[in-house]
Motif scaffolding. Structure first.
Motif, mmCIF file in Angstrom:
data_model
loop_
_atom_site.group_PDB
_atom_site.id
_atom_site.type_symbol
_atom_site.label_atom_id
_atom_site.label_comp_id
_atom_site.label_asym_id
_atom_site.label_seq_id
_atom_site.Cartn_x
_atom_site.Cartn_y
_atom_site.Cartn_z
ATOM 1 N N ASP A 26 0.870 -34.728 4.917
ATOM 2 C CA ASP A 26 -0.077 -35.060 3.846
ATOM 3 C C ASP A 26 -0.679 -36.444 4.053
ATOM 4 N N VAL A 27 0.140 -37.393 4.516
ATOM 5 C CA VAL A 27 -0.360 -38.755 4.761
ATOM 6 C C VAL A 27 -1.432 -38.733 5.841
ATOM 7 N N ALA A 28 -1.203 -38.001 6.918
ATOM 8 C CA ALA A 28 -2.198 -37.906 7.986
ATOM 9 C C ALA A 28 -3.480 -37.257 7.466
ATOM 10 N N ALA A 29 -3.349 -36.233 6.629
ATOM 11 C CA ALA A 29 -4.534 -35.579 6.062
ATOM 12 C C ALA A 29 -5.297 -36.537 5.151
ATOM 13 N N LEU A 30 -4.575 -37.328 4.357
ATOM 14 C CA LEU A 30 -5.226 -38.298 3.488
ATOM 15 C C LEU A 30 -5.951 -39.364 4.310
#
Length: 131
Positions: A26-30
């Motif tokens: 999720d952090v990479a997507a954000l």
């Protein structure tokens, strides 16, 4: 910091991430939504995506961004001017000292080598400066 194991002690809890990581988290997507111009993810990041869309695609949002960019530029200009003034003061003082020393040496009131030694300067450099 996850990659280095280091701790930043600012009194706030901060998490540093690499915007280049593409590990499916999720952090990479954000980070991708922040970094890529047309990346939006309304399902996982509705607030972030909505605000990004508003800033990029509305007249009001573009105006806000223009004002922010102009303020950043103004701060940079002010900092640059102050840095230039500080450097100018330092250079001016050094040139003033050199000029005064030159006058004293030329008038025979001070020996160049003795003055250099007293000021902790290289005697040859003082002589070149006075030449």
């Amino acid at each position: 910091m996850r990659e280095t194991g280091g701790i930043a002690g600012s009194g706030l809890r901060e998490v540093y991430v690499s915007a280049l990581a593409r590990d499916g988290s999720d952090v990479a997507a954000l980070m991708g939504a922040f970094e890529e111009a047309e990346a939006y993810d309304e399902t996982r990041f509705p607030a972030t995506s909505g605000e990004k869309r508003r800033l990029r695609h509305t007249k009001e949002g573009r105006g806000t961004m223009s004002r922010v960019v102009e303020e950043i530029r103004a701060v940079g200009r002010r900092e640059g001017i102050e840095m230039g003034r500080a450097e100018g003061r330092i250079k001016g003082k050094a040139e003033g000292r050199a000029e005064a020393l030159g006058r004293l040496v030329r008038d025979g009131l001070v020996d160049a080598r003795a003055a250099a030694a007293s000021l902790g300067l290289d005697p040859e450099e003082v002589e070149r400066m006075l030449a």
